[in-house]
Design a protein around this motif. Sequence first.
Motif, PDB file in Angstrom:
ATOM      1  N   GLY A   1      73.274  37.242  29.052  1.00  0.00           N
ATOM      2  CA  GLY A   1      72.397  36.475  30.149  1.00  0.00           C
ATOM      3  C   GLY A   1      71.473  35.612  29.969  1.00  0.00           C
ATOM      4  O   GLY A   1      71.066  34.941  30.606  1.00  0.00           O
ATOM      5  N   ARG A   2      71.682  35.171  28.396  1.00  0.00           N
ATOM      6  CA  ARG A   2      70.863  34.053  28.017  1.00  0.00           C
ATOM      7  C   ARG A   2      71.029  32.845  28.850  1.00  0.00           C
ATOM      8  O   ARG A   2      72.303  32.410  28.973  1.00  0.00           O
ATOM      9  N   ALA A   3      69.890  32.409  29.149  1.00  0.00           N
ATOM     10  CA  ALA A   3      69.980  31.023  30.121  1.00  0.00           C
ATOM     11  C   ALA A   3      68.709  30.152  29.857  1.00  0.00           C
ATOM     12  O   ALA A   3      67.579  30.562  29.247  1.00  0.00           O
ATOM     13  N   GLY A   4      68.987  28.807  30.141  1.00  0.00           N
ATOM     14  CA  GLY A   4      67.821  28.151  29.785  1.00  0.00           C
ATOM     15  C   GLY A   4      66.847  28.040  31.201  1.00  0.00           C
ATOM     16  O   GLY A   4      65.709  27.363  31.124  1.00  0.00           O
ATOM     17  N   ARG A   5      67.289  28.503  32.219  1.00  0.00           N
ATOM     18  CA  ARG A   5      66.759  28.562  33.466  1.00  0.00           C
ATOM     19  C   ARG A   5      66.748  30.049  34.085  1.00  0.00           C
ATOM     20  O   ARG A   5      67.818  30.589  34.137  1.00  0.00           O
ATOM     21  N   ILE A   6      65.725  30.514  34.593  1.00  0.00           N
ATOM     22  CA  ILE A   6      65.631  31.984  35.341  1.00  0.00           C
ATOM     23  C   ILE A   6      65.174  31.794  36.655  1.00  0.00           C
ATOM     24  O   ILE A   6      64.107  30.890  36.960  1.00  0.00           O
ATOM     25  N   LEU A   7      66.138  32.094  37.669  1.00  0.00           N
ATOM     26  CA  LEU A   7      65.600  32.024  39.121  1.00  0.00           C
ATOM     27  C   LEU A   7      65.565  33.698  39.364  1.00  0.00           C
ATOM     28  O   LEU A   7      66.156  34.384  39.411  1.00  0.00           O
ATOM     29  N   VAL A   8      64.300  34.029  40.147  1.00  0.00           N
ATOM     30  CA  VAL A   8      64.014  35.430  40.592  1.00  0.00           C
ATOM     31  C   VAL A   8      63.728  35.450  41.956  1.00  0.00           C
ATOM     32  O   VAL A   8      63.027  34.628  42.661  1.00  0.00           O
ATOM     33  N   ASP A   9      64.283  36.431  42.754  1.00  0.00           N
ATOM     34  CA  ASP A   9      63.774  36.657  44.067  1.00  0.00           C
ATOM     35  C   ASP A   9      62.456  37.418  44.108  1.00  0.00           C
ATOM     36  O   ASP A   9      62.100  38.091  43.491  1.00  0.00           O
ATOM     37  N   CYS A  10      61.585  36.702  44.886  1.00  0.00           N
ATOM     38  CA  CYS A  10      60.036  36.796  44.876  1.00  0.00           C
ATOM     39  C   CYS A  10      59.808  37.612  46.399  1.00  0.00           C
ATOM     40  O   CYS A  10      58.773  38.073  46.539  1.00  0.00           O
ATOM     41  N   GLY A  11      60.922  38.034  47.007  1.00  0.00           N
ATOM     42  CA  GLY A  11      60.789  38.803  48.207  1.00  0.00           C
ATOM     43  C   GLY A  11      60.745  38.003  49.354  1.00  0.00           C
ATOM     44  O   GLY A  11      61.042  36.756  49.354  1.00  0.00           O
ATOM     45  N   PRO A  12      60.130  38.528  50.515  1.00  0.00           N
ATOM     46  CA  PRO A  12      59.784  39.893  50.773  1.00  0.00           C
ATOM     47  C   PRO A  12      60.707  41.027  50.717  1.00  0.00           C
ATOM     48  O   PRO A  12      61.807  40.729  50.778  1.00  0.00           O
ATOM     49  N   GLY A  13      60.240  42.308  50.510  1.00  0.00           N
ATOM     50  CA  GLY A  13      61.258  43.414  50.250  1.00  0.00           C
ATOM     51  C   GLY A  13      60.492  44.356  49.661  1.00  0.00           C
ATOM     52  O   GLY A  13      59.446  44.633  49.969  1.00  0.00           O
ATOM     53  N   SER A  14      61.355  44.997  48.814  1.00  0.00           N
ATOM     54  CA  SER A  14      60.600  46.307  47.962  1.00  0.00           C
ATOM     55  C   SER A  14      59.557  45.960  47.267  1.00  0.00           C
ATOM     56  O   SER A  14      59.893  45.252  46.432  1.00  0.00           O
ATOM     57  N   PHE A  15      58.435  46.400  47.398  1.00  0.00           N
ATOM     58  CA  PHE A  15      57.105  46.260  46.420  1.00  0.00           C
ATOM     59  C   PHE A  15      57.629  46.464  44.933  1.00  0.00           C
ATOM     60  O   PHE A  15      57.213  45.363  44.250  1.00  0.00           O
TER      61      PHE A  15
END
Length: 207
Positions: free
Chosen positions: A50-64
């Motif tokens: 999974g190594r990558a130069g950029r990471i995108l992450v879901d910040c919500g809203p959703g499960s705390f």
Amino acid sequence: MRTLVIETSTAACSVALIEAGAVIASAHEVVGRGHAERLIPMIAELPDGGRAGRILVDCGPGSFTGVRVGIAAARGLAFGWDAEVRGFASLPLVAAAAFTSRPDLSDLAVVLEGGHGEVFMQSFEANPLRATGPFASLRPEAALAALAGRPAFGNGIRHLAPLDPALDLTERLPDAAHAILLADDLTALPARPIYGRAPDAKPKALA
């Protein structure tokens, strides 16, 4: 630049690698509350771990808990890989996938589980994808009124179905692979949680 996408805002846990405008690998599992146990192994199973130069992450809203697990993993990997990390929101992610699956629609609402009997809801227009108002945490009856007959997508629709069987409702969970559908301005959030409702615990007032 290769991008790793992490999505943990609902009962689903998903990851994807995007490179040169294409999804080159992805995984999506319904884990309930098992994000902490499954996320890192799912990333490790991607090409090159999974190594990558950029990471995108879901910040919500959703499960705390789910959101915090995803953001913590993204920050940790970004530090170890010297990668940049940015965020996106769960609601437009679902909207983008919904419009792709239903090109006949010009507007819709996304309704996700919000906890404590509420749902997170936001309305969107297509071409280009944009929110037509802020998201809100609503009781089902209030969400039904705000829906105003629009088609709705998400895992919170189960709260609306009993209120009006004639509604156009589609069950859908977020999927990291659909981040490829988001415009750059929708993937430029700071990597910190988007809370959809106030915390249950209130700080004590000072004496």
